[in-house]
Scaffold this motif. Sequence first.
Motif, PDB file in Angstrom:
ATOM      1  N   UNK A  13       1.050  -1.132   0.316  1.00 38.14           N
ATOM      2  CA  UNK A  13      -0.109  -0.045  -0.082  1.00 38.14           C
ATOM      3  C   UNK A  13       0.853   1.412   0.123  1.00 38.14           C
ATOM      4  N   UNK A  14       1.888   1.091   0.825  1.00 42.06           N
ATOM      5  CA  UNK A  14       2.847   2.236   0.786  1.00 42.06           C
ATOM      6  C   UNK A  14       3.515   2.808  -0.592  1.00 42.06           C
ATOM      7  N   UNK A  15       3.943   1.485  -1.165  1.00 44.76           N
ATOM      8  CA  UNK A  15       4.515   1.520  -2.679  1.00 44.76           C
ATOM      9  C   UNK A  15       3.448   2.345  -3.435  1.00 44.76           C
ATOM     10  N   UNK A  16       2.225   1.618  -3.418  1.00 51.83           N
ATOM     11  CA  UNK A  16       1.203   2.206  -4.469  1.00 51.83           C
ATOM     12  C   UNK A  16       1.069   3.722  -4.053  1.00 51.83           C
ATOM     13  N   UNK A  20       1.082   6.927  -6.699  1.00 52.05           N
ATOM     14  CA  UNK A  20       0.208   7.731  -6.756  1.00 52.05           C
ATOM     15  C   UNK A  20       0.558   9.185  -6.598  1.00 52.05           C
ATOM     16  N   UNK A  21       1.271   9.347  -5.651  1.00 49.28           N
ATOM     17  CA  UNK A  21       1.828  10.752  -5.544  1.00 49.28           C
ATOM     18  C   UNK A  21       2.747  11.325  -6.590  1.00 49.28           C
ATOM     19  N   UNK A  22       3.521  10.165  -7.077  1.00 49.08           N
ATOM     20  CA  UNK A  22       4.577  10.721  -8.337  1.00 49.08           C
ATOM     21  C   UNK A  22       3.755  10.980  -9.394  1.00 49.08           C
ATOM     22  N   UNK A  46      -5.813   8.069 -15.625  1.00 44.82           N
ATOM     23  CA  UNK A  46      -6.544   6.661 -15.654  1.00 44.82           C
ATOM     24  C   UNK A  46      -5.837   5.940 -14.728  1.00 44.82           C
ATOM     25  N   UNK A  47      -4.382   5.947 -14.977  1.00 40.52           N
ATOM     26  CA  UNK A  47      -3.394   4.952 -13.979  1.00 40.52           C
ATOM     27  C   UNK A  47      -3.368   5.589 -12.663  1.00 40.52           C
ATOM     28  N   UNK A  48      -3.664   6.909 -12.371  1.00 43.40           N
ATOM     29  CA  UNK A  48      -3.960   7.238 -11.120  1.00 43.40           C
ATOM     30  C   UNK A  48      -5.023   6.844 -10.306  1.00 43.40           C
ATOM     31  N   UNK A  49      -6.114   6.894 -11.076  1.00 38.80           N
ATOM     32  CA  UNK A  49      -7.283   6.193 -10.697  1.00 38.80           C
ATOM     33  C   UNK A  49      -7.356   4.914 -10.390  1.00 38.80           C
ATOM     34  N   UNK A  50      -6.682   4.295 -11.216  1.00 33.78           N
ATOM     35  CA  UNK A  50      -6.678   2.654 -10.965  1.00 33.78           C
ATOM     36  C   UNK A  50      -5.740   2.335  -9.670  1.00 33.78           C
ATOM     37  N   UNK A  51      -4.824   3.234  -9.408  1.00 35.22           N
ATOM     38  CA  UNK A  51      -4.003   2.990  -8.110  1.00 35.22           C
ATOM     39  C   UNK A  51      -4.747   3.398  -7.001  1.00 35.22           C
ATOM     40  N   UNK A  52      -5.621   4.536  -7.002  1.00 36.12           N
ATOM     41  CA  UNK A  52      -6.402   4.866  -5.883  1.00 36.12           C
ATOM     42  C   UNK A  52      -7.571   3.728  -5.465  1.00 36.12           C
ATOM     43  N   UNK A  53      -8.088   3.079  -6.346  1.00 35.44           N
ATOM     44  CA  UNK A  53      -8.784   2.233  -6.359  1.00 35.44           C
ATOM     45  C   UNK A  53      -8.315   1.040  -5.736  1.00 35.44           C
ATOM     46  N   UNK A  54      -6.863   0.653  -6.246  1.00 36.12           N
ATOM     47  CA  UNK A  54      -6.378  -0.681  -5.663  1.00 36.12           C
ATOM     48  C   UNK A  54      -5.911  -0.397  -4.285  1.00 36.12           C
TER      49      UNK A  54
END
Length: 68
Positions: A13-16, A20-22, A46-54
């Motif tokens: 989660x910390x890595x994701x 997301x911040x990057x 879209x990638x940022x949103x997928x990360x947030x969902x994950x």
Amino acid sequence: MSDDSQENLSLHIMELRQEHRDLDQAIERLSQDPGVDQLQLRRLKKRRLMLKDAITRLESRLIPDLDA
């Protein structure tokens, strides 16, 4: 859930969150460029949103199940 798997999950989660911040920073910089490739910007968002969902899904796995 065992302590090891909980630790691994927290680390993931910390890595994701870092990714997301990057992406947030990259999107902010690109948004200020008038000649930005809109397709690239949409893909990053879209990638940022997928990360947030994950992240949300993984965080919910950390919450212990309560027996009724």
